[in-house]
Design a protein around this motif. Structure first.
Motif, mmCIF file in Angstrom:
data_model
loop_
_atom_site.group_PDB
_atom_site.id
_atom_site.type_symbol
_atom_site.label_atom_id
_atom_site.label_comp_id
_atom_site.label_asym_id
_atom_site.label_seq_id
_atom_site.Cartn_x
_atom_site.Cartn_y
_atom_site.Cartn_z
ATOM 1 N N MET A 474 -12.473 -7.989 6.314
ATOM 2 C CA MET A 474 -13.059 -7.174 5.255
ATOM 3 C C MET A 474 -12.615 -5.735 5.413
ATOM 4 O O MET A 474 -12.252 -5.067 4.450
ATOM 5 C CB MET A 474 -14.599 -7.260 5.315
ATOM 6 N N LYS A 475 -12.631 -5.265 6.672
ATOM 7 C CA LYS A 475 -12.236 -3.877 6.927
ATOM 8 C C LYS A 475 -10.791 -3.672 6.509
ATOM 9 O O LYS A 475 -10.453 -2.688 5.865
ATOM 10 C CB LYS A 475 -12.370 -3.577 8.424
ATOM 11 N N GLN A 476 -9.930 -4.652 6.852
ATOM 12 C CA GLN A 476 -8.506 -4.539 6.501
ATOM 13 C C GLN A 476 -8.320 -4.468 4.992
ATOM 14 O O GLN A 476 -7.568 -3.657 4.488
ATOM 15 C CB GLN A 476 -7.737 -5.747 7.053
ATOM 16 N N LYS A 480 -6.716 -1.513 2.809
ATOM 17 C CA LYS A 480 -5.587 -1.751 1.885
ATOM 18 C C LYS A 480 -5.921 -1.238 0.502
ATOM 19 O O LYS A 480 -5.115 -0.587 -0.150
ATOM 20 C CB LYS A 480 -5.278 -3.244 1.815
ATOM 21 N N ALA A 481 -7.143 -1.546 0.077
ATOM 22 C CA ALA A 481 -7.546 -1.131 -1.277
ATOM 23 C C ALA A 481 -7.530 0.381 -1.401
ATOM 24 O O ALA A 481 -7.125 0.932 -2.425
ATOM 25 C CB ALA A 481 -8.923 -1.684 -1.588
#
Lengths: 482, 104
Positions: A474-476, A480-481
């Motif tokens: 989720m953190k990744q 990215k977003a």
């Protein structure tokens, strides 16, 4: 003196006779007035009757036996007398008399009125009480119908069999020159040509041919009309249908990737709706083939223009033009998987298997009234099939066409995955839950408390690891977003 | 060498055996007529004990089912359906030998 004696004797005789008669009467009327005959009680006690009665006595005594019966065969004089009695008795209806003895005579005016009151209906004897074969006419009709059905079955079966044999005899040479194996039912241990058709039905015959360059095998199906079923025969009288010959060839892996179909407009519309590959890859409506010199009756469905250009060479156009009336549809595809499967539980979870296939459907000339000699007309179409097999292997798309084709296939796969995403997720979820449950059960069933504790701890650690992984992901995604 | 001649397209080494297509993958293509007729025949046979014409229709249904059946289908089922319809006709006539009356 002597005369007086004679008179007394006569009187005595008459008296004895009349006494016997008087026993019948219970009336209290004057005995003198009664005549010495059976009809005395019917007579009117009037002067007319008295004067006429002596005449009656003489005439009616002779016919005592006949008076109780219908008045047939009596003398005309008798009838004349009775008529007189009728008229007299008609006048005095109050006079009691036995109705039964004068049926048809004095009741002539009365019967008409009585008929109006009480009509006599003459009913036929019910059918089931009659002892005759005629009453069973429905049963006879049924049995006749059954016999007609059986006769039609035998005739229809024989005709279909003769047509199939005629087709095979016509095409045998060509097939044997092109295929190693002609005729196989799959049951023999060795791959030897049976040299005959497989009868699937009374109206469907199969033939498998194999052992050729560019082709894995060819299945020919002769789909005749159901001549053996009388109902079908009657239905066909309303709507003429042709026998069909279907050829399905499985081509080599060398066949390039394209989807293409040509045939009658009606057939193509139907195929586009029914066939999985045509509906996915050829979304446009069937186009007219006039541009390529095809007759108006034929239309084209194609994945891309280049395929049409490549397929419609001179020889193919020649075949299609000359035998347009016999061609129902021609379908080339590398993504052939049969008709669309309608499943109740929604979309299938997996894309159906595809094969590189060439399908040909031809109509036998005659529109149902086919004769064995008509099968010879289909021989040139077999040549077309052989030519198409070779062509399909040789035909290659150029680079652009290939890219387009690949893009199309990827698009179709993606769409399919999207549609089934929800189902696949649910399936994965249920699998995970099943695993967890199995694990828990194993822990519960463990008798050793120490081992149980250890297993529980291990399961807990695994869960924690999974959670951590998810959080990392989720953190990744968030990074990215951003 | 003649077998491998360029003009001869036959390849004995590429022979593939015939595999009958499984009927489950193409249920729509299979003709449902014999199954429907079989079922109808059985229903009409049951009703035939009460009504004569039902028994006769059952006989017709079993004949139609037989005519449309596939050769791979069990003949025992065909025969049992046929026998059932014939017995329905016979029993209805034994019970009531009167001729059939038309419904009109």
């Amino acid at each position: 003196m002597k005369a007086f004696h004679a008179f007394c004797v006569v009187l005595l005789i008459f008296g004895s006779v009349s006494e016997a008669k008087f026993d019948d009467f219970e009336d209290e009327e004057d005995i003198v007035e009664y005549d010495d005959n059976d009809f005395a009680e019917f007579e009117d006690i009037t002067e007319d009757s008295v004067t006429e009665s002596p005449q009656r006595v003489i005439t009616t005594e002779d016919d005592e036996d006949e008076t109780t019966v219908e008045l047939e065969g009596q003398d005309e004089s008798q009838e004349g007398d009775f008529e007189d009695a009728d008229t007299q008795e008609g006048d005095t209806e109050s006079e009691p008399y036995d109705d039964e003895e004068f049926e048809g005579y004095e009741d002539k005016p009365d019967t008409s009125s009585s008929k109006n009151k009480d009509p006599i209906t003459i009913v036929d004897v019910p059918a089931h009480l009659q002892n005759s074969w005629e009453s069973y006419y429905l049963e006879i009709l049924m049995v006749t119908g059954l016999l007609a059905y059986i006769m039609n079955y035998i005739i229809g079966k024989n005709k279909n069999s003769r047509l199939a044999q005629a087709w095979f005899n016509t095409h045998r040479e060509l097939l044997e020159s092109n295929f190693t194996l002609v005729g196989d039912d799959g049951t023999n241990k060795e791959a030897t040509s049976t040299g005959k058709l497989n009868q699937e039905n009374e109206h469907i015959y199969n033939l498998w041919c194999s052992g050729r360059v560019c082709c894995e095998g060819m299945l020919i199906q002769l789909r005749f009309l159901k001549r053996q079923d009388l109902l079908n025969v009657l239905a066909r009288m309303m709507r003429p249908v042709s026998d069909q010959v279907q050829k399905v060839t499985m081509n080599d892996e060398d066949m390039d990737t394209y989807v293409f179909a040509v045939g009658t407009r009606k057939a193509l519309v139907r195929l586009q709706k029914e066939m999985q590959d045509l509906s996915e890859f050829c979304s446009d409506k069937p186009k007219s083939g006039a541009k390529y010199g095809l007759p108006d009756s034929l239309a084209i469905l194609s994945e891309m223009g280049e395929v049409t250009e490549g397929m419609m060479d001179t020889k193919m156009v020649h075949f299609l033009t000359h035998y347009a009336d016999k061609i129902e549809s021609v379908h080339f595809s590398d993504q052939f998987s049969g008709p669309k499967i309608m499943q109740e539980e929604g979309q299938p979870l997996k894309l159906p298997d595809t094969k590189r296939t060439l399908l040909f459907t031809f109509n036998v000339p005659g529109s149902g009234n086919t004769y064995p000699k008509d099968m010879e007309a289909l021989l040139p179409l077999m040549n077309m099939v052989i030519y198409s097999i070779d062509k399909a292997k040789k035909f290659r798309l150029n680079r652009e066409g290939k890219q387009k084709a690949d893009k199309n296939r990827a698009r179709v796969e993606e769409n399919f995955l999207k549609l089934t995403h929800v189902q696949r997720q649910e399936a994965a979820q249920s699998r995970r839950e099943e695993k967890k449950r199995a694990e828990k059960e194993r822990i519960m069933n463990e008798e050793d408390p120490e081992k149980q504790r250890r297993l529980e701890e291990a399961a807990l650690r695994r869960e924690q690891k999974k959670l951590e992984k998810k959080q990392m992901k989720m953190k990744q995604i968030k990074v990215k977003a951003m | 060498m003649s077998a491998n001649n360029m003009s001869d397209p036959r390849r004995p080494n590429k022979v593939l055996r015939y595999k009958p297509p499984p009927s489950e993958c193409n249920p729509a293509l299979d003709d449902p007529t014999p199954d429907y007729m079989n079922l109808l025949g059985m229903i009409f046979s049951m009703c035939g004990l009460m009504l004569k014409w039902c028994a006769w229709v059952a006989v017709y249904c079993s004949f139609i089912s037989f005519a449309n059946s596939r050769s791979s289908e069990d003949t025992k089922q065909m025969m049992s359906s046929f026998m059932l319809s014939i017995s329905a006709v016979v029993m209805s006539y034994l019970q009531n030998p009167q001729p059939m009356t038309p419904p009109w």
